[in-house]
Design a protein around this motif. Structure first.
Motif, mmCIF file in Angstrom:
data_model
loop_
_atom_site.group_PDB
_atom_site.id
_atom_site.type_symbol
_atom_site.label_atom_id
_atom_site.label_comp_id
_atom_site.label_asym_id
_atom_site.label_seq_id
_atom_site.Cartn_x
_atom_site.Cartn_y
_atom_site.Cartn_z
ATOM 1 N N TYR B 258 0.828 -1.189 0.000
ATOM 2 C CA TYR B 258 0.000 0.000 0.000
ATOM 3 C C TYR B 258 0.862 1.236 0.000
ATOM 4 N N GLY B 259 0.687 2.035 -1.003
ATOM 5 C CA GLY B 259 1.338 3.332 -0.993
ATOM 6 C C GLY B 259 0.325 4.322 -0.467
ATOM 7 N N ASN B 260 0.650 5.601 -0.503
ATOM 8 C CA ASN B 260 -0.327 6.561 -0.012
ATOM 9 C C ASN B 260 -1.264 6.938 -1.147
ATOM 10 N N ARG B 376 -0.369 2.564 7.398
ATOM 11 C CA ARG B 376 1.051 2.315 7.481
ATOM 12 C C ARG B 376 1.475 1.715 6.150
ATOM 13 N N GLY B 377 2.561 2.203 5.580
ATOM 14 C CA GLY B 377 3.005 1.699 4.303
ATOM 15 C C GLY B 377 3.409 0.230 4.383
ATOM 16 N N LYS B 379 5.248 -2.920 1.965
ATOM 17 C CA LYS B 379 5.925 -3.190 0.708
ATOM 18 C C LYS B 379 5.589 -4.582 0.189
ATOM 19 N N GLU B 380 5.044 -5.438 1.047
ATOM 20 C CA GLU B 380 4.729 -6.804 0.644
ATOM 21 C C GLU B 380 3.276 -7.108 0.966
ATOM 22 N N TYR B 381 2.824 -8.251 0.484
ATOM 23 C CA TYR B 381 1.519 -8.737 0.921
ATOM 24 C C TYR B 381 1.676 -9.277 2.339
ATOM 25 N N GLU B 382 0.867 -8.769 3.240
ATOM 26 C CA GLU B 382 1.010 -9.170 4.644
ATOM 27 C C GLU B 382 -0.286 -9.746 5.165
ATOM 28 N N ILE B 383 -0.133 -10.587 6.180
ATOM 29 C CA ILE B 383 -1.314 -11.178 6.782
ATOM 30 C C ILE B 383 -1.755 -10.334 7.978
#
Ligand code: SF4
Ligand code: SF4
Ligand code: SF4
Ligand code: SF4
Lengths: 189, 401
Positions: B258-260, B376-377, B379-383
């Motif tokens: 997610y970017g802004n 919160r930014g 950079k990866e796919y997170e769980i």
């Protein structure tokens, strides 16, 4: 806190804090509840009917979660009068005292009548037929010795976390009892 | 009318050598079943943990789901269950005279301990409810974020009400409105079964609606799992941001990088967060007051309060037909003054617990709002470990094995 400015460190701090809080919470709740655990023999785990309170309202038949209620009638033969004219067997307005179905109080024909000797008759309940409606119990309590009584049959009862009959019982008769009291008999009080 | 033994007719003197028939009755060995249930629970939890962490395989979890639906669901009739155990534990907390059985306590605490260690491995397939919904799930239509966020407050509200009703010994709401128990027992309240069937139909198209938007135990596990020590990972290697796993998750727990992207400037964002923080205590007070205000109405579900209503109505204008409740009241020799006292006690308990529940509800709503506005930014796919039920479905979708 000195690492306030560093977001990574701050995040790590909150993560630790979360772990400590969660772990501490679990230990606290666990310990407090464990203190309330009653040992198996003493714990009141079995639903049962207090026959001193029960008014035979009929809800036992209809409110159990089982298709046929786990409540059945039992007979304390040792305190029965062995009457020919049984208040639990015949309807009060029965025209003739014969075993024709319209004279029977029990809607499922679960009460068997057997001649013993003059003038006594033995009444036994076929629990496979009984549906726990309590009609006979009411009749016997009103006109006889009160030797018939309703019981939750523990081998049929699922032991619901909350008995659904208990919640509608008008007399508050259904409560939890311990293993030793899982059945209460009328002639063994 | 007496319900006690009366000796209207003397005991007969039999001359024919008649023998009294014996009672036939049985008491099942509850203890044995408790041991079996807890053992099965531990084994299934162990299998799921092993499958999700060591083997990284979905198959064993699927097998566990089938076993759980079969054993805890259909065979044991859905009782005892961890979800319902909340009520027993809560009641034992405030009422030491209440018997909390060891098995119920273990069903409450073991999945929580596992959640603290490994996340919601209980939900993955050990819980018969979760397993049942997972087994019928085919497609995952994603529910929009604000809607899902709003719906995810419901489990907490349900939990709050459950606690009020359990602690006042009024009702076990979870047992009453258990949507799947009727299906497991093939019978029960038609309305509740219908609701269960609707939920099951929904879970064909979107994963686990009950778990996400109703289950109060899931709410507790959600909270604990956020802090869990070991966590499942979509891939043991580096995420290459291929988006392949994103739609595989039945509970929408995978958060995309997610970017802004919002139109909000950072200053606006900060102002929003501050506003929510100010609103939080206000929200708590408002909810507490509201719950306190409706407490007397909530108390009407209590049998003592209802009985009081019935008896006062009867004494005000006696009818010909007595309600069975009123009949029992008089035949037990109780009187109105004593009933009044016990009713007032119940109502004051309701007021107290409802206020606390209101504070909890306000807190949860406020925190959810905050959570949704904290960006919160990534950079990866997170769980999202609060939501993830460790079902292992996403593992297979990731090319980075
Ligand atoms: S519901 Fe209560 S009062 Fe009615 S028959 Fe059953 S035990 Fe007796
Ligand atoms: S505990 Fe459940 S199965 Fe047993 S008598 Fe009550 S409702 Fe019926
Ligand atoms: S969220 Fe609730 S219903 Fe779903 S699997 Fe977890 S405990 Fe079971
Ligand atoms: S293991 Fe993967 S697919 Fe399953 S709930 Fe967690 S994130 Fe979603």
């Amino acid at each position: 806190m000195s690492d306030n400015g560093n977001p990574i460190k701050r995040r790590e701090f909150f993560r630790r804090l979360g772990k400590v809080l969660a772990g501490g919470g679990i230990v606290a709740v666990g310990a407090r509840s464990a203190a309330n655990v009653k040992s198996e023999g003493k714990a009141d785990l079995y639903w049962q009917i207090d026959h001193e309170k029960c008014i035979q309202c009929g809800r036992c038949q209809t409110s159990c979660v089982m298709p046929v209620s786990a409540v059945r009638c039992m007979h304390a033969n040792k305190v029965c009068g062995y009457c020919d004219l049984c208040g639990g067997y015949y309807r009060t307005n029965a025209k003739e005292l014969n075993t024709a179905a319209e004279n029977m109080l029990c809607p499922t024909g679960a009460i068997a009548r057997k001649f013993v000797e003059e003038p006594y008759f033995e009444y036994t309940i076929d629990e496979a037929l009984c549906n726990g409606c309590g009609k006979c119990v009411k009749g016997c309590s009103s006109f006889g010795n009160g030797s018939l009584f309703l019981q939750i049959r523990q081998e049929l009862c699922l032991g619901c976390n909350e008995c659904s009959i208990a919640k509608v019982c008008p007399s508050g008769a259904i409560h939890r009892v311990s293993y030793e009291d899982a059945y209460k008999f009328k002639d063994q009080a | 009318m007496s319900r006690l033994l009366v000796n209207r007719f003397p005991r007969p003197d039999f001359e024919s050598g008649y023998l009294y028939p014996e009672y036939s009755y049985a008491v099942p060995n509850e203890m044995l079943w408790d041991i079996i249930d807890v053992t099965v629970l531990l084994i299934l939890l162990g299998i799921v943990t092993w499958a999700a962490f060591r083997k990284r395989m979905r198959m064993p979890i699927l097998a566990v789901s089938v076993v759980s639906v079969g054993y805890f669901g259909f065979f044991r009739g859905g009782c005892v269950c961890s979800i319902g155990s909340i009520q027993n534990v809560a009641l034992a907390f405030v009422d030491p005279s209440y018997s909390l059985s060891l098995a119920v306590f273990l069903f409450f605490i073991i999945p929580i301990v596992f959640a603290f260690l490994f996340g919601r491995v209980f939900c993955a397939g050990v819980c018969p409810f979760g397993a049942l919904q997972d087994l019928v799930n085919v497609k995952n239509f994603r529910i929009s974020r604000p809607v899902a966020g709003a719906l995810s407050v419901i489990p907490w509200i349900y939990l709050a009400f459950t606690l009020i009703y359990a602690m006042t010994r009024t009702r076990f709401l979870i047992c009453k409105f258990d949507p799947f128990i009727g299906i497991f027992r093939l019978g029960g309240d038609i309305g509740v079964i219908g609701f269960g069937i609707v939920l099951l139909l929904m879970s064909i198209f979107t994963g686990r609606p009950f778990c996400r938007f109703l289950c109060p135990y899931g709410a507790i596990l959600d909270l604990v799992s956020r802090a869990s020590i070991f966590k499942v990972r979509i891939t043991p290697k580096r995420c290459i941001c291929c988006d392949l796993c994103h739609d595989s998750c039945p509970v929408d727990a995978i958060k995309a990088p997610y970017g802004n992207k919002t139109g909000e400037t950072p200053a606006e964002g900060v102002r929003r967060v501050v506003a929510y923080m100010v609103a939080l205590p206000l929200l708590m007070v408002a909810c507490a007051l509201m719950m306190r205000w409706i407490a007397p109405d909530l108390a009407r579900a209590n049998s003592e309060v209802r009985l009081h209503e019935m008896v006062t109505a009867y004494e005000a204008g006696p009818q010909d037909t007595m309600e069975p409740e009123v009949e029992a009241f008089y035949s037990q020799g109780r009187n109105l003054a004593e009933l009044e006292t016990s009713r007032n006690l119940v109502v004051s308990k309701f007021r107290f617990y409802s206020t606390l529940a209101g504070i909890l509800i306000g807190l949860v709503i406020g925190l959810k709002l905050l959570e949704m506005s904290l960006k919160r930014g990534r950079k990866e796919y997170e769980i999202d470990y609060g939501r993830c039920v460790a079902c292992a479905k996403c593992f297979d979708y990731c090319p980075q094995k």
